[in-house]
Design an enzyme around this catalytic site. Structure first.
Site, PDB file in Angstrom:
ATOM      1  N   TYR A   4      65.596  51.059  77.585  1.00 32.11           N
ATOM      2  CA  TYR A   4      64.819  50.311  76.586  1.00 32.11           C
ATOM      3  C   TYR A   4      64.544  51.234  75.403  1.00 32.11           C
ATOM      4  O   TYR A   4      63.422  51.473  75.008  1.00 32.11           O
ATOM      5  CB  TYR A   4      63.524  49.787  77.217  1.00 32.11           C
ATOM      6  CG  TYR A   4      62.842  48.695  76.416  1.00 32.11           C
ATOM      7  CD1 TYR A   4      63.327  47.393  76.432  1.00 32.11           C
ATOM      8  CD2 TYR A   4      61.719  48.978  75.639  1.00 32.11           C
ATOM      9  CE1 TYR A   4      62.721  46.403  75.692  1.00 32.11           C
ATOM     10  CE2 TYR A   4      61.090  47.978  74.897  1.00 32.11           C
ATOM     11  CZ  TYR A   4      61.598  46.689  74.932  1.00 32.11           C
ATOM     12  OH  TYR A   4      60.989  45.700  74.194  1.00 32.11           O
ATOM     13  N   ARG A  11      63.878  53.533  84.346  1.00 28.69           N
ATOM     14  CA  ARG A  11      63.066  54.413  85.196  1.00 28.69           C
ATOM     15  C   ARG A  11      61.614  54.366  84.697  1.00 28.69           C
ATOM     16  O   ARG A  11      61.350  53.993  83.542  1.00 28.69           O
ATOM     17  CB  ARG A  11      63.606  55.833  85.141  1.00 28.69           C
ATOM     18  CG  ARG A  11      63.639  56.349  83.722  1.00 28.69           C
ATOM     19  CD  ARG A  11      64.289  57.680  83.614  1.00 28.69           C
ATOM     20  NE  ARG A  11      64.298  58.008  82.187  1.00 28.69           N
ATOM     21  CZ  ARG A  11      64.646  59.148  81.671  1.00 28.69           C
ATOM     22  NH1 ARG A  11      65.025  60.115  82.458  1.00 28.69           N
ATOM     23  NH2 ARG A  11      64.619  59.349  80.390  1.00 28.69           N
ATOM     24  N   GLU A  14      75.270  60.463  77.685  1.00 31.17           N
ATOM     25  CA  GLU A  14      75.433  61.592  78.598  1.00 31.17           C
ATOM     26  C   GLU A  14      74.796  61.365  79.968  1.00 31.17           C
ATOM     27  O   GLU A  14      75.054  62.128  80.893  1.00 31.17           O
ATOM     28  CB  GLU A  14      74.914  62.885  77.945  1.00 31.17           C
ATOM     29  CG  GLU A  14      73.417  62.940  77.677  1.00 31.17           C
ATOM     30  CD  GLU A  14      72.998  62.380  76.314  1.00 31.17           C
ATOM     31  OE1 GLU A  14      73.671  61.457  75.819  1.00 31.17           O
ATOM     32  OE2 GLU A  14      71.984  62.854  75.777  1.00 31.17           O
ATOM     33  N   HIS A  69      79.086  51.387  73.443  1.00 26.76           N
ATOM     34  CA  HIS A  69      79.932  52.472  72.925  1.00 26.76           C
ATOM     35  C   HIS A  69      80.937  52.777  74.027  1.00 26.76           C
ATOM     36  O   HIS A  69      80.580  52.789  75.203  1.00 26.76           O
ATOM     37  CB  HIS A  69      79.050  53.685  72.601  1.00 26.76           C
ATOM     38  CG  HIS A  69      79.795  54.873  72.051  1.00 26.76           C
ATOM     39  ND1 HIS A  69      80.929  54.764  71.271  1.00 26.76           N
ATOM     40  CD2 HIS A  69      79.564  56.203  72.177  1.00 26.76           C
ATOM     41  CE1 HIS A  69      81.345  55.978  70.937  1.00 26.76           C
ATOM     42  NE2 HIS A  69      80.542  56.867  71.477  1.00 26.76           N
ATOM     43  N   GLY A  93      69.570  50.274  66.470  1.00 23.63           N
ATOM     44  CA  GLY A  93      68.807  49.223  67.132  1.00 23.63           C
ATOM     45  C   GLY A  93      67.766  48.541  66.257  1.00 23.63           C
ATOM     46  O   GLY A  93      67.635  47.313  66.275  1.00 23.63           O
ATOM     47  N   ASP A 148      84.452  55.908  66.084  1.00 24.01           N
ATOM     48  CA  ASP A 148      83.005  56.115  66.040  1.00 24.01           C
ATOM     49  C   ASP A 148      82.673  57.608  66.060  1.00 24.01           C
ATOM     50  O   ASP A 148      81.875  58.090  65.252  1.00 24.01           O
ATOM     51  CB  ASP A 148      82.363  55.414  67.246  1.00 24.01           C
ATOM     52  CG  ASP A 148      80.854  55.338  67.133  1.00 24.01           C
ATOM     53  OD1 ASP A 148      80.369  54.560  66.298  1.00 24.01           O
ATOM     54  OD2 ASP A 148      80.157  56.067  67.863  1.00 24.01           O
ATOM     55  N   GLU A 206      67.304  66.644  44.287  1.00 21.94           N
ATOM     56  CA  GLU A 206      68.686  66.448  43.838  1.00 21.94           C
ATOM     57  C   GLU A 206      69.677  66.304  44.987  1.00 21.94           C
ATOM     58  O   GLU A 206      70.632  65.542  44.884  1.00 21.94           O
ATOM     59  CB  GLU A 206      69.127  67.626  42.951  1.00 21.94           C
ATOM     60  CG  GLU A 206      68.526  67.599  41.554  1.00 21.94           C
ATOM     61  CD  GLU A 206      68.768  66.287  40.822  1.00 21.94           C
ATOM     62  OE1 GLU A 206      69.839  65.671  41.009  1.00 21.94           O
ATOM     63  OE2 GLU A 206      67.872  65.869  40.074  1.00 21.94           O
ATOM     64  N   GLU A 217      67.802  61.906  46.595  1.00 26.59           N
ATOM     65  CA  GLU A 217      68.564  60.952  45.787  1.00 26.59           C
ATOM     66  C   GLU A 217      69.835  60.444  46.469  1.00 26.59           C
ATOM     67  O   GLU A 217      70.483  59.521  45.957  1.00 26.59           O
ATOM     68  CB  GLU A 217      68.892  61.562  44.413  1.00 26.59           C
ATOM     69  CG  GLU A 217      67.636  61.684  43.561  1.00 26.59           C
ATOM     70  CD  GLU A 217      67.921  62.106  42.120  1.00 26.59           C
ATOM     71  OE1 GLU A 217      69.057  61.887  41.649  1.00 26.59           O
ATOM     72  OE2 GLU A 217      67.016  62.642  41.484  1.00 26.59           O
TER      73      GLU A 217
HETATM   74  P1  NAD Z   1      68.163  55.779  73.341  1.00 24.67           P
HETATM   75  O1  NAD Z   1      68.150  57.231  73.576  1.00 24.67           O
HETATM   76  O2  NAD Z   1      67.462  55.232  72.174  1.00 24.67           O
HETATM   77  O3  NAD Z   1      67.568  55.009  74.630  1.00 24.67           O
HETATM   78  C1  NAD Z   1      67.953  55.293  75.927  1.00 24.67           C
HETATM   79  C2  NAD Z   1      67.064  54.616  76.957  1.00 24.67           C
HETATM   80  O4  NAD Z   1      67.508  55.001  78.247  1.00 24.67           O
HETATM   81  C3  NAD Z   1      65.601  54.977  76.876  1.00 24.67           C
HETATM   82  O5  NAD Z   1      64.853  53.812  77.157  1.00 24.67           O
HETATM   83  C4  NAD Z   1      65.442  56.008  77.993  1.00 24.67           C
HETATM   84  O6  NAD Z   1      64.139  56.026  78.521  1.00 24.67           O
HETATM   85  C5  NAD Z   1      66.411  55.487  79.016  1.00 24.67           C
HETATM   86  N1  NAD Z   1      66.927  56.516  79.934  1.00 24.67           N
HETATM   87  C6  NAD Z   1      67.335  57.773  79.614  1.00 24.67           C
HETATM   88  N2  NAD Z   1      67.774  58.406  80.712  1.00 24.67           N
HETATM   89  C7  NAD Z   1      67.659  57.542  81.733  1.00 24.67           C
HETATM   90  C8  NAD Z   1      67.960  57.609  83.107  1.00 24.67           C
HETATM   91  N3  NAD Z   1      68.480  58.726  83.645  1.00 24.67           N
HETATM   92  N4  NAD Z   1      67.712  56.526  83.880  1.00 24.67           N
HETATM   93  C9  NAD Z   1      67.199  55.401  83.348  1.00 24.67           C
HETATM   94  N5  NAD Z   1      66.887  55.274  82.039  1.00 24.67           N
HETATM   95  C10 NAD Z   1      67.115  56.325  81.246  1.00 24.67           C
HETATM   96  O7  NAD Z   1      69.723  55.342  73.348  1.00 24.67           O
HETATM   97  P2  NAD Z   1      70.491  54.434  72.269  1.00 24.67           P
HETATM   98  O8  NAD Z   1      70.625  55.189  70.967  1.00 24.67           O
HETATM   99  O9  NAD Z   1      69.912  53.064  72.264  1.00 24.67           O
HETATM  100  O10 NAD Z   1      71.957  54.410  72.892  1.00 24.67           O
HETATM  101  C11 NAD Z   1      72.315  53.525  73.949  1.00 24.67           C
HETATM  102  C12 NAD Z   1      73.792  53.205  73.839  1.00 24.67           C
HETATM  103  O11 NAD Z   1      74.030  52.493  72.620  1.00 24.67           O
HETATM  104  C13 NAD Z   1      74.703  54.427  73.782  1.00 24.67           C
HETATM  105  O12 NAD Z   1      75.892  54.117  74.487  1.00 24.67           O
HETATM  106  C14 NAD Z   1      74.985  54.591  72.302  1.00 24.67           C
HETATM  107  O13 NAD Z   1      76.211  55.239  72.037  1.00 24.67           O
HETATM  108  C15 NAD Z   1      75.064  53.123  71.883  1.00 24.67           C
HETATM  109  N6  NAD Z   1      74.848  52.864  70.452  1.00 24.67           N
HETATM  110  C16 NAD Z   1      73.761  53.391  69.808  1.00 24.67           C
HETATM  111  C17 NAD Z   1      73.560  53.115  68.465  1.00 24.67           C
HETATM  112  C18 NAD Z   1      72.361  53.677  67.742  1.00 24.67           C
HETATM  113  O14 NAD Z   1      72.327  53.564  66.522  1.00 24.67           O
HETATM  114  N7  NAD Z   1      71.364  54.248  68.396  1.00 24.67           N
HETATM  115  C19 NAD Z   1      74.454  52.272  67.778  1.00 24.67           C
HETATM  116  C20 NAD Z   1      75.534  51.706  68.473  1.00 24.67           C
HETATM  117  C21 NAD Z   1      75.719  52.010  69.822  1.00 24.67           C
HETATM  118 MG    MG Z   2      78.915  54.741  65.011  1.00 25.93          MG
END
Ligand code: NAD
Ligand code: MG
Length: 337
Positions: A24, A47, A82, A106, A132, A189, A225, A229
């Site tokens: 979340y 979690r 990761e 992703h 998001g 990406d 600068e 900007e």
């Molecule tokens: P984030 O770091 O904002 O959120 C990750 C969530 O996972 C958090 O709620 C965290 O508490 C939870 N979490 C972390 N470790 C955990 C574990 N071991 N067990 C259970 N929950 C756990 O991540 P994000 O940026 O939303 O990225 C999520 C996916 O979306 C990724 O695959 C990312 O590449 C993709 N994505 C992100 C963006 C962006 O702009 N942030 C854009 C497109 C795609």
């Molecule tokens: Mg991207």
């Protein structure tokens, strides 16, 4: 390139399906809220901790990942890239119903084989082309962020319908849904964020800032600068491309742009971009990043800290305090996601 809109999406493909959003955070909170408001049955697998508290506060049924997976037909993995492989192995795979739909925002873990789902699992991607908070705010305005979809495994023969319905329910069908592959999405990406959007841009800003300060100009002037900007220029690019931006700036600025820009980003720079692309395509970058994570991110931590301690951060904080309007409608709200 085929682009789908809401009218092309089979209505009700997600009816009678429970969607589990894993995580979340940035994407998780946006997908979950948009899906719910589009009438989809959503639960959150997360979690215990701050994220679970936020999800519960937002009115969701939130539970530990293993428990949520057992109840779900569609599992959307929105954890940091990761950690996905570990959570998949320990909590998702052992609890997943046969014939489930496993989604990603992703392609990293699937394309680089960090997660290898069984052949009877449907695997799809819905990747919004925006962070998001934008996925959420555009949806609430009645609009949406364009999304990519891809299908990697399709034993049920309707995975594309599920992906389209999901993309539509988070608002993507209002803007356009583009079909791609896990490979193309993952490699482009990574390249974009390394070379242009994040890596290229931050290095360009810092080099420009340091050049001015080292030449004896005020750090405040250098900040305005070389960093502040950037936004004005990017807004013009975003709105109408490069010529649109050049139309708006002064002729003097445009002449400097046309004649000096190519001296900053040279043939050598492009050669290095090709090296970086090769490292992405060969899996070398993925291996380096996964090993870095296994070692508890020493390089990531040290370089992040070094960046935070750079003079530009200190000067920036001071100057932004003089511009209180920057704080209104902030994109990053650490209390929400
Ligand atoms: P984030 O770091 O904002 O959120 C990750 C969530 O996972 C958090 O709620 C965290 O508490 C939870 N979490 C972390 N470790 C955990 C574990 N071991 N067990 C259970 N929950 C756990 O991540 P994000 O940026 O939303 O990225 C999520 C996916 O979306 C990724 O695959 C990312 O590449 C993709 N994505 C992100 C963006 C962006 O702009 N942030 C854009 C497109 C795609
Ligand atoms: Mg991207």
């Amino acid at each position: 390139m085929k682009i789908y809109y809401d009218k092309d999406v089979k209505k009700g493909a997600l009816k009678d399906k429970t969607v589990c959003i894993m995580g979340y955070g940035s994407q998780g909170h946006a997908h979950a809220n948009n899906l719910k408001e589009s009438g989809v049955d959503v639960i959150i697998g997360i979690r215990k901790g701050a994220s679970m508290d936020k999800a519960k506060k937002a009115g969701f049924e939130a539970m530990p990942p293993a428990q949520a997976v057992k109840k779900a037909d569609v599992i959307m993995v929105l954890l940091p890239d990761e950690y996905q492989a570990d959570v998949y192995k320990n909590e998702i795979e052992p609890n997943m119903k046969k014939g489930s739909y496993l989604g990603f925002a992703h392609g990293f873990n699937i394309h680089f084989n960090q997660i290898v789902p069984s052949p009877d699992t449907n695997v799809f991607m819905v990747a919004p082309k925006g962070p998001g908070h934008l996925v959420r705010s555009e949806y609430t305005k009645g609009s949406g962020v364009p999304c990519l979809i891809a299908v990697q495994q399709d034993p049920s023969r309707d995975t594309k319908e599920i992906a389209l319905a999901y993309a539509s329910a988070i608002g993507g069908g209002r803007a356009g849904i583009i079909e791609t592959s896990f490979r193309e999405e993952t490699e482009t990406d990574l390249f974009g964020e390394q070379v242009v959007l994040c890596g290229g841009l931050t290095s360009l800003i810092m080099a420009g800032y340091e050049t001015l300060v080292e030449a004896g100009y005020a750090p405040e002037m250098a900040y305005f600068e070389c960093l502040h900007e950037v936004k004005l220029i990017v807004d013009l690019l975003y709105e109408g491309g490069i010529s649109n931006m050049r139309y708006s700036i002064s002729n003097t600025a445009q002449f400097g742009d046309l004649t000096r820009g190519p001296r900053v980003v040279t043939e050598d720079t492009k050669k290095e971009m090709k090296n970086i692309l090769n490292e992405i395509q060969s899996g070398e970058f993925a291996r380096e990043w996964m090993l870095e994570c296994k070692a508890n991110k020493p390089v990531f931590t040290a370089l992040t800290r070094k960046g935070e301690q750079h003079q530009i951060e200190e000067v920036g904080a001071k100057l932004r305090d003089m511009m209180p309007w920057l704080k209104k409608g902030k994109l990053v709200d650490k209390s929400k996601a």
